[in-house]
Design a protein around this motif. Structure first.
Motif, PDB file in Angstrom:
ATOM      1  N   LYS A 141       7.084 -21.866   0.929  1.00 57.54           N
ATOM      2  CA  LYS A 141       8.467 -22.163   0.200  1.00 57.54           C
ATOM      3  C   LYS A 141       8.259 -23.415  -0.503  1.00 57.54           C
ATOM      4  N   GLY A 142       8.552 -23.292  -1.807  1.00 60.36           N
ATOM      5  CA  GLY A 142       8.629 -24.134  -2.845  1.00 60.36           C
ATOM      6  C   GLY A 142       9.992 -25.235  -2.747  1.00 60.36           C
ATOM      7  N   PHE A 143       9.799 -26.522  -2.861  1.00 60.23           N
ATOM      8  CA  PHE A 143      10.884 -27.333  -3.041  1.00 60.23           C
ATOM      9  C   PHE A 143      10.746 -28.479  -4.191  1.00 60.23           C
ATOM     10  N   VAL A 144      11.763 -28.113  -4.962  1.00 63.37           N
ATOM     11  CA  VAL A 144      11.623 -28.958  -6.311  1.00 63.37           C
ATOM     12  C   VAL A 144      12.087 -30.528  -5.997  1.00 63.37           C
ATOM     13  N   VAL A 145      11.036 -31.272  -6.338  1.00 60.88           N
ATOM     14  CA  VAL A 145      11.335 -32.635  -5.770  1.00 60.88           C
ATOM     15  C   VAL A 145      11.919 -33.312  -7.018  1.00 60.88           C
ATOM     16  N   ASN A 146      11.467 -33.208  -8.388  1.00 56.67           N
ATOM     17  CA  ASN A 146      12.407 -33.594  -9.427  1.00 56.67           C
ATOM     18  C   ASN A 146      11.881 -32.664 -10.566  1.00 56.67           C
ATOM     19  N   ASN A 147      12.215 -33.170 -11.897  1.00 57.99           N
ATOM     20  CA  ASN A 147      12.219 -32.334 -13.010  1.00 57.99           C
ATOM     21  C   ASN A 147      10.506 -31.735 -13.093  1.00 57.99           C
ATOM     22  N   SER A 148       9.755 -32.190 -12.666  1.00 55.83           N
ATOM     23  CA  SER A 148       8.381 -32.028 -12.868  1.00 55.83           C
ATOM     24  C   SER A 148       7.450 -31.865 -11.938  1.00 55.83           C
ATOM     25  N   THR A 149       8.251 -31.905 -10.395  1.00 55.18           N
ATOM     26  CA  THR A 149       7.106 -31.640  -9.195  1.00 55.18           C
ATOM     27  C   THR A 149       7.710 -30.946  -8.453  1.00 55.18           C
ATOM     28  N   MET A 150       6.839 -29.989  -7.570  1.00 54.27           N
ATOM     29  CA  MET A 150       7.205 -29.236  -6.781  1.00 54.27           C
ATOM     30  C   MET A 150       6.190 -29.424  -5.564  1.00 54.27           C
ATOM     31  N   LEU A 151       7.016 -29.261  -4.223  1.00 56.49           N
ATOM     32  CA  LEU A 151       5.930 -29.383  -2.949  1.00 56.49           C
ATOM     33  C   LEU A 151       6.454 -28.041  -2.249  1.00 56.49           C
ATOM     34  N   THR A 152       5.186 -27.422  -1.987  1.00 57.58           N
ATOM     35  CA  THR A 152       5.244 -26.090  -1.088  1.00 57.58           C
ATOM     36  C   THR A 152       4.434 -26.155   0.162  1.00 57.58           C
ATOM     37  N   PRO A 153       5.235 -26.430   1.152  1.00 51.01           N
ATOM     38  CA  PRO A 153       4.382 -26.213   2.645  1.00 51.01           C
ATOM     39  C   PRO A 153       4.316 -24.620   2.852  1.00 51.01           C
ATOM     40  N   PHE A 154       3.169 -24.317   3.636  1.00 51.80           N
ATOM     41  CA  PHE A 154       2.677 -23.038   3.534  1.00 51.80           C
ATOM     42  C   PHE A 154       1.753 -22.891   4.955  1.00 51.80           C
ATOM     43  N   ALA A 155       1.773 -21.600   5.386  1.00 54.66           N
ATOM     44  CA  ALA A 155       0.975 -21.194   6.463  1.00 54.66           C
ATOM     45  C   ALA A 155       0.119 -20.184   5.933  1.00 54.66           C
ATOM     46  N   GLU A 156      -1.076 -20.372   6.517  1.00 60.44           N
ATOM     47  CA  GLU A 156      -2.361 -19.366   5.995  1.00 60.44           C
ATOM     48  C   GLU A 156      -3.019 -18.928   7.156  1.00 60.44           C
ATOM     49  N   VAL A 157      -3.661 -17.644   6.843  1.00 62.75           N
ATOM     50  CA  VAL A 157      -4.685 -17.250   7.728  1.00 62.75           C
ATOM     51  C   VAL A 157      -5.802 -16.419   6.906  1.00 62.75           C
ATOM     52  N   GLY A 158      -6.931 -16.641   7.453  1.00 63.62           N
ATOM     53  CA  GLY A 158      -8.291 -15.926   6.670  1.00 63.62           C
ATOM     54  C   GLY A 158      -9.313 -15.844   7.383  1.00 63.62           C
ATOM     55  N   HIS A 159     -10.358 -15.293   6.664  1.00 65.58           N
ATOM     56  CA  HIS A 159     -11.475 -15.021   7.550  1.00 65.58           C
ATOM     57  C   HIS A 159     -12.650 -15.479   6.581  1.00 65.58           C
ATOM     58  N   HIS A 160     -13.990 -15.996   7.291  1.00 70.02           N
ATOM     59  CA  HIS A 160     -15.043 -16.214   6.622  1.00 70.02           C
ATOM     60  C   HIS A 160     -16.165 -15.496   7.201  1.00 70.02           C
ATOM     61  N   LYS A 161     -17.208 -15.149   6.268  1.00 67.53           N
ATOM     62  CA  LYS A 161     -18.603 -14.738   6.641  1.00 67.53           C
ATOM     63  C   LYS A 161     -19.551 -15.328   5.864  1.00 67.53           C
ATOM     64  N   TRP A 162     -20.615 -15.547   6.665  1.00 70.58           N
ATOM     65  CA  TRP A 162     -21.887 -16.060   6.047  1.00 70.58           C
ATOM     66  C   TRP A 162     -23.160 -15.281   6.522  1.00 70.58           C
ATOM     67  N   ASP A 163     -23.750 -14.557   5.783  1.00 70.75           N
ATOM     68  CA  ASP A 163     -25.120 -13.872   6.058  1.00 70.75           C
ATOM     69  C   ASP A 163     -26.150 -14.815   5.752  1.00 70.75           C
ATOM     70  N   ARG A 164     -26.653 -15.365   6.672  1.00 73.25           N
ATOM     71  CA  ARG A 164     -27.721 -16.203   6.467  1.00 73.25           C
ATOM     72  C   ARG A 164     -29.126 -15.713   6.736  1.00 73.25           C
ATOM     73  N   GLY A 165     -30.091 -16.013   5.782  1.00 77.79           N
ATOM     74  CA  GLY A 165     -31.221 -15.157   5.600  1.00 77.79           C
ATOM     75  C   GLY A 165     -32.483 -15.753   6.567  1.00 77.79           C
TER      76      GLY A 165
END
Length: 273
Positions: A128-152
């Motif tokens: 969710k974005g929060f307007v701090v002032n006329n030119s600045t915004m802070l957006t706290p967020f939650a994230e999920v993800g996945h990573h894979k590395w095929d190593r040779g």
């Protein structure tokens, strides 16, 4: 008194218009789909833990830049909380890294070679974005993800993990059409797993199993410039760090502790909607 009321109303209206004009650039940057060229520098180190190699001793490393591409989409709309922010990313890289290690039980540095490397990541984010002032915004967020590395290395080793975390996106528009950003994420890996392929010539049957999980850290910075109302150019850099804990021992073999650092540089173009 009436003239004063009118003057104040006009002043507030002008302030509101000015705020809208500035934050519009940020929201435009947050409502686009894009594609990026990426280069990911791999910095990977395996260390002994007293069971697999002497404690604290470097067993092998992989280093090098792996080229690839990324696809991203983000939306910021007033849905539930106001300035609701959604983002999804996928990237894929394929190339080679420089391996420094040894034969089984040997001395670090006695084997130097080039290994293939394929990296793949995807993530989903809500904030969710929060307007701090006329030119600045802070957006706290939650994230999920996945990573894979095929190593040779050897006949192939595949590493993978999921992660979840919380972070914040800071955005600042110093001039019209330009948005500068910085982000930070603190997360934790889970479901870390490795598959080590068999080496028939060495009578090694291979193994697969879980790896230890760890905190995950990521920081990044970027810039987005609106070439036209719809076409945006962007650049960015992200640094990610996490660890894999040692695996169980399978018929005398196992995977030691390791630390992975990725530095990814991105250059791309987007379409704002």
């Amino acid at each position: 008194m009436q003239l004063r009321t009118i003057a104040l109303s006009v002043s507030y209206a002008l302030i509101s218009i000015n705020a809208l004009a500035n934050t519009t650039d940020i929201k435009s940057a947050n409502n686009q789909v894009g594609i990026q060229y990426q280069s990911t520098n791999v910095d990977y180190t395996e260390t002994g833990n007293g069971v697999l190699g002497a404690a604290g001793v470097t067993l092998d490393t992989e280093n090098g830049s792996v080229p690839g591409y990324g696809i991203s989409a983000s939306v910021m709309k007033d849905l539930w909380l106001g300035n609701d922010y959604f983002a999804a990313e996928y990237d894929h890289a394929s190339g080679s890294t420089n391996y420094v290690g040894s034969l089984q039980g040997g001395t670090y540095g006695s084997v130097v070679q080039s290994d293939s490397a394929t990296l793949a990541n995807y993530s989903l984010r809500y904030g969710k974005g929060f307007v701090v002032n006329n030119s600045t915004m802070l957006t706290p967020f939650a994230e999920v993800g996945h990573h894979k590395w095929d190593r040779g290395v050897n006949t192939g080793e595949d590493y993978s993990n999921h992660y979840f975390g919380a972070g914040v996106l800071a955005q600042y528009s110093p001039v019209s059409k330009l948005v500068l950003s910085a982000n930070a994420l603190l997360g934790y890996t889970f479901g870390s797993y490795i598959t080590v392929n068999a080496i028939p010539s060495a009578n090694f049957a291979g193994f697969a199993g879980g790896l230890g999980n760890s905190p995950l850290y990521r920081v990044g910075a970027g810039a987005d410039y609106a070439l036209t109302q719809q076409i945006h150019a962007n650049i960015g850099i992200d640094y990610t760090s996490f660890k894999y804990g040692a695996s169980a021992i399978y018929s005398g073999y196992g995977e030691p502790d390791s630390k992975t650092n990725y530095t990814t540089v991105k250059v791309g173009i987007g379409y704002a909607f």
